[in-house]
Scaffold this active site. Structure first.
Site, PDB file in Angstrom:
ATOM      1  N   GLY A  14      22.894 -22.374 -22.572  1.00 10.12           N
ATOM      2  CA  GLY A  14      22.393 -23.176 -21.455  1.00 10.12           C
ATOM      3  C   GLY A  14      22.748 -22.583 -20.113  1.00 10.12           C
ATOM      4  N   ASP A  15      22.172 -23.165 -19.070  1.00  7.52           N
ATOM      5  CA  ASP A  15      22.418 -22.744 -17.683  1.00  7.52           C
ATOM      6  C   ASP A  15      22.014 -21.300 -17.425  1.00  7.52           C
ATOM      7  OD1 ASP A  15      23.712 -25.272 -17.337  1.00  7.52           O
ATOM      8  OD2 ASP A  15      25.456 -24.418 -18.326  1.00  7.52           O
ATOM      9  N   LYS A  18      16.709 -21.232 -16.307  1.00  2.37           N
ATOM     10  CA  LYS A  18      15.333 -21.550 -16.732  1.00  2.37           C
ATOM     11  C   LYS A  18      14.541 -22.192 -15.594  1.00  2.37           C
ATOM     12  CE  LYS A  18      17.127 -24.040 -20.042  1.00  2.37           C
ATOM     13  NZ  LYS A  18      18.522 -23.621 -20.047  1.00  2.37           N
ATOM     14  N   GLY A  42      20.473 -29.632 -16.517  1.00  2.00           N
ATOM     15  CA  GLY A  42      20.568 -29.525 -15.057  1.00  2.00           C
ATOM     16  C   GLY A  42      19.842 -28.273 -14.636  1.00  2.00           C
ATOM     17  N   HIS A  43      18.640 -28.443 -14.097  1.00  2.35           N
ATOM     18  CA  HIS A  43      17.863 -27.281 -13.679  1.00  2.35           C
ATOM     19  C   HIS A  43      17.875 -27.182 -12.162  1.00  2.35           C
ATOM     20  CE1 HIS A  43      15.463 -27.294 -17.688  1.00  2.35           C
ATOM     21  NE2 HIS A  43      16.708 -26.911 -17.803  1.00  2.35           N
ATOM     22  N   GLN A 228      18.892 -26.995 -22.112  1.00  2.88           N
ATOM     23  CA  GLN A 228      20.064 -26.366 -22.759  1.00  2.88           C
ATOM     24  C   GLN A 228      19.743 -24.923 -23.190  1.00  2.88           C
ATOM     25  OE1 GLN A 228      19.105 -29.741 -24.085  1.00  2.88           O
ATOM     26  NE2 GLN A 228      20.198 -30.358 -22.273  1.00  2.88           N
ATOM     27  N   GLY A 417      18.671 -13.226  -7.456  1.00  2.00           N
ATOM     28  CA  GLY A 417      19.132 -14.251  -6.513  1.00  2.00           C
ATOM     29  C   GLY A 417      18.393 -15.544  -6.803  1.00  2.00           C
TER      30      GLY A 417
HETATM   31  P1  IMP Z   1      25.765 -33.232 -24.999  1.00  2.00           P
HETATM   32  O1  IMP Z   1      24.396 -32.631 -24.979  1.00  2.00           O
HETATM   33  O2  IMP Z   1      26.079 -33.977 -23.724  1.00  2.00           O
HETATM   34  O3  IMP Z   1      26.013 -34.052 -26.221  1.00  2.00           O
HETATM   35  O4  IMP Z   1      26.828 -32.041 -25.060  1.00  2.00           O
HETATM   36  C1  IMP Z   1      26.979 -31.212 -26.187  1.00  2.00           C
HETATM   37  C2  IMP Z   1      27.313 -29.787 -25.771  1.00  2.00           C
HETATM   38  O5  IMP Z   1      26.171 -29.216 -25.115  1.00  2.00           O
HETATM   39  C3  IMP Z   1      28.462 -29.683 -24.768  1.00  2.00           C
HETATM   40  O6  IMP Z   1      29.156 -28.470 -25.006  1.00  2.00           O
HETATM   41  C4  IMP Z   1      27.755 -29.600 -23.431  1.00  2.00           C
HETATM   42  O7  IMP Z   1      28.543 -28.953 -22.449  1.00  2.00           O
HETATM   43  C5  IMP Z   1      26.540 -28.766 -23.816  1.00  2.00           C
HETATM   44  N1  IMP Z   1      25.380 -28.984 -22.945  1.00  2.00           N
HETATM   45  C6  IMP Z   1      24.528 -30.022 -22.961  1.00  2.00           C
HETATM   46  N2  IMP Z   1      23.573 -29.869 -22.044  1.00  2.00           N
HETATM   47  C7  IMP Z   1      23.808 -28.685 -21.440  1.00  2.00           C
HETATM   48  C8  IMP Z   1      23.128 -27.946 -20.423  1.00  2.00           C
HETATM   49  O8  IMP Z   1      22.077 -28.328 -19.889  1.00  2.00           O
HETATM   50  N3  IMP Z   1      23.695 -26.755 -20.082  1.00  2.00           N
HETATM   51  C9  IMP Z   1      24.804 -26.281 -20.689  1.00  2.00           C
HETATM   52  N4  IMP Z   1      25.451 -26.920 -21.647  1.00  2.00           N
HETATM   53  C10 IMP Z   1      24.967 -28.121 -22.022  1.00  2.00           C
END
Ligand code: IMP
Length: 434
Positions: A14-15, A18, A42-43, A228, A417
Site C-alpha cells: 500500500g501507499d 496509486k 488514503g490516496h 491498499q 515528485g
Molecule cells: P485494516 O485494513 O485497517 O484492517 O488493516 C490491516 C492492515 O492493512 C494493517 O497493517 C494496515 O496498516 C494495512 N492497511 C490498510 N489499509 C492500508 C492502506 O491504504 N495503505 C497501507 N496499509 C494499509
C-alpha cells in the site's frame, strides 16, 4: 475488441502512490471505480499547490465528466463518506448524484465494527495486526456471517434499518460486554444517526454493477482504482497481517460486478523502495539510518492514521509475484526522487530459505526468508525537475532498467515528485497518458 479499460493496483504493502496515477488517467475515463477496501485507504492527489487526501471517494472526483463509483466490494462507511463529501465541497469540489454513485449492495461499516476493531486489537497486544481501526475486518466478517450485516440499501428503508440495528446492536452489546467488559452502545442514537446518513446519501445510491456492465458493453472507459497493496490482499498477501478484501486485480470482477474481461490494461504501482504500516513480515526492512533517511525524505507517514511507515529497500521478489498474480502489463515506478543522495542502493533480487534459493514465491514463508541483495551505485542529483528519461542521471536509469529486468515488465511511467507534471512517460501503453 480490446478493452480500453485500465486497472491501477499497488504491488507492495500500500501507499505506493496509486492516487497520482489514477488522477492522471481519470481525465480520459468515464468511470472511476473503487472495488475493495474502505476508509482504510488514503490516496493523496496534488493539484497545483493543493493537496487532497481521499479515503473513500474515488480520485476521479477531482475531474469533470467522470462518474465516480463506490462499488459493491467496498466496506462503505457512511459517516466518513458524508464528512469527506462535505470537506471536498467546502474546497469547491462539485459532488452530487451526477458524479458519485454508491452501490446499493456495498456493506456498511457500522459503529460496532469500529469499536470491535479497536477492542480486538487492544486485546491482541503484541500479536495485533496494526489495523487502521476503521472497522474494516469486522465489517467484512459480518458480510461473511450474513445475518449480522447491513448493506447500503438497508440505509434507505427506515423500518428495515431500525429493525436491523436493534437486532444486531443487541447482539454486539452482549458480545462486547462478555469479551471486553465494554459499556453498551446507545442503540437509539445509532438508529437516528444512520437514518439521517441514509437520507443524505440516498440520491447517490444505485445499482452500480448494472451501470458498469452497461458501460463496458458500450465501450465507455472504466478505470478501476485499487486500494491498499497486493501484499495486503486477504487471499494472496502476508496473512494474517493483511486487510480483509481482495485488493489485487483479481478482486476487480467480484468487487465491481463486472466480467473479468473488463479489467483491461493493468498498471502496477510500486515505490522505488518499500514501505509497510502495521505489523507483519517485511524482509527488506531497514530499521536503521537508511530507513530513517527514506522515511524523512519520502514523508513516509500514513495518510489515514499518521503512523510512521516502516521503510526498506525495493524487493523485486515481492513485486514480481504481485505482478504475476494480477497480470500486470506495465509498471509505474513512484518516488524515485526520494533515493537521490544515497551512495549505494540495494535491490533484493532473490530469497533463500534454509540456505536454498527460493524458486516459487510463497507468501506464507515471508517471515523466514533471507534476502539476496545486489548493490547499485546511487546518484546525488535532484530528479524533481526531470521531464524525460534522458534527463535522469545514468545511475538512476540503470536502476530503472534493472528493476524492469528483474520484474520482467516494462517501466512505463516514472514519477519524480507529487505534482501532476512530475511524471515521466517512458513509452507507456496506457491510453490517456501519452
Ligand atoms: P485494516 O485494513 O485497517 O484492517 O488493516 C490491516 C492492515 O492493512 C494493517 O497493517 C494496515 O496498516 C494495512 N492497511 C490498510 N489499509 C492500508 C492502506 O491504504 N495503505 C497501507 N496499509 C494499509
Amino acid at each position: 475488441m480490446e478493452s480500453k479499460n485500465a486497472t491501477v493496483i499497488g504491488l507492495q504493502w500500500g501507499d505506493e502512490g496509486k492516487g497520482k496515477i489514477v488522477d492522471a488517467l481519470a481525465g480520459t475515463s468515464r468511470y472511476v471505480v473503487r472495488y475493495c477496501g474502505g476508509a482504510n485507504a488514503g490516496h493523496t492527489v496534488t493539484v497545483g499547490s493543493e493537496r487532497f487526501a481521499l479515503h473513500l471517494i474515488p480520485c476521479g472526483i477531482l475531474h469533470k465528466d467522470v462518474m465516480n463509483v463506490i462499488a459493491n466490494g467496498v466496506a462503505f462507511d457512511p459517516e466518513v463518506a458524508v464528512d469527506e463529501i462535505k470537506g471536498l465541497q467546502d474546497r469547491g469540489v462539485h459532488i452530487g448524484a451526477d458524479n458519485l454513485s454508491i452501490s446499493s449492495t456495498a456493506q456498511v461499516v457500522m459503529p460496532w465494527h469500529k469499536q470491535q476493531d479497536l477492542l480486538s486489537e487492544q486485546q491482541l497486544k503484541d500479536q495485533k495486526i496494526g489495523t487502521t481501526a476503521r472497522g474494516i475486518g469486522p465489517c467484512y466478517s459480518d458480510k461473511a456471517n450474513r445475518s449480522t450485516a447491513v448493506r447500503v440499501a438497508d440505509l434507505l428503508d427506515e423500518k428495515t434499518l431500525t429493525q436491523k440495528i436493534r437486532f444486531i446492536a443487541t447482539i454486539k452489546n452482549r458480545i462486547f460486554a462478555a469479551l471486553y467488559e465494554a459499556e453498551p452502545m446507545d442503540i437509539d442514537a445509532i438508529v437516528e444517526q444512520y437514518t439521517r446518513l441514509g437520507r443524505d446519501l440516498s440520491p447517490m445510491v444505485r445499482n452500480t454493477g448494472a451501470m458498469l456492465r452497461d458501460a463496458f458493453d458500450n465501450a465507455q472507459r472504466i478505470l478501476f482504482e485499487g486500494g491498499q497493496g497486493s501484499m495486503l490482499d486477504v487471499d494472496h498477501g502476508t496473512f494474517p497481517f493483511v486487510t480483509s478484501s481482495s485488493v489485487s486485480a483479481c478482486g476487480v470482477p467480484g468487487g465491481a460486478g463486472v466480467p473479468p474481461k473488463a479489467v483491461g490494461h493493468v498498471v502496477g504501482i510500486l515505490k522505488a523502495y518499500t514501505t509497510r504500516v502495521g505489523a507483519g513480515p517485511f524482509p527488506t526492512e531497514q530499521d536503521n539510518d537508511t530507513g530513517e533517511y527514506i522515511r524523512r525524505k519520502g514523508k513516509e507517514f500514513g495518510t489515514t492514521t499518521g503512523r510512521p511507515r516502516r521503510c526498506g529497500w525495493l524487493d523485486t521478489c515481492v513485486v514480481k509475484y504481485t505482478s504475476d498474480l494480477s497480470g500486470v502489463d506495465e509498471l509505474a515506478l513512484m518516488l524515485l526522487d526520494v533515493l537521490s543522495g544515497l551512495d549505494e542502493i540495494k535491490i533484493c533480487k532473490a530469497y533463500t530459505y534454509k540456505g536454498k534459493t527460493v524458486k516459487d514465491f510463497d507468501p506464507a514463508l515471508m517471515g523466514q526468508v533471507e534476502c539476496v541483495y545486489e548493490t547499485l551505485p546511487g546518484w546525488s542529483e535532484d530528479l524533481t525537475n526531470c521531464k524525460r528519461l534522458e534527463e535522469l542521471p545514468a545511475n538512476a536509469r540503470s536502476y530503472i532498467a534493472r528493476i524492469s529486468e528483474l520484474i520482467d515488465r516494462p517501466v512505463g511511467i516514472v514519477s519524480v515528485g507529487p505534482g501532476r507534471k512530475q511524471t515521466i512517460a517512458n513509452q507507456t501503453q496506457i491510453e490517456g497518458l501519452t
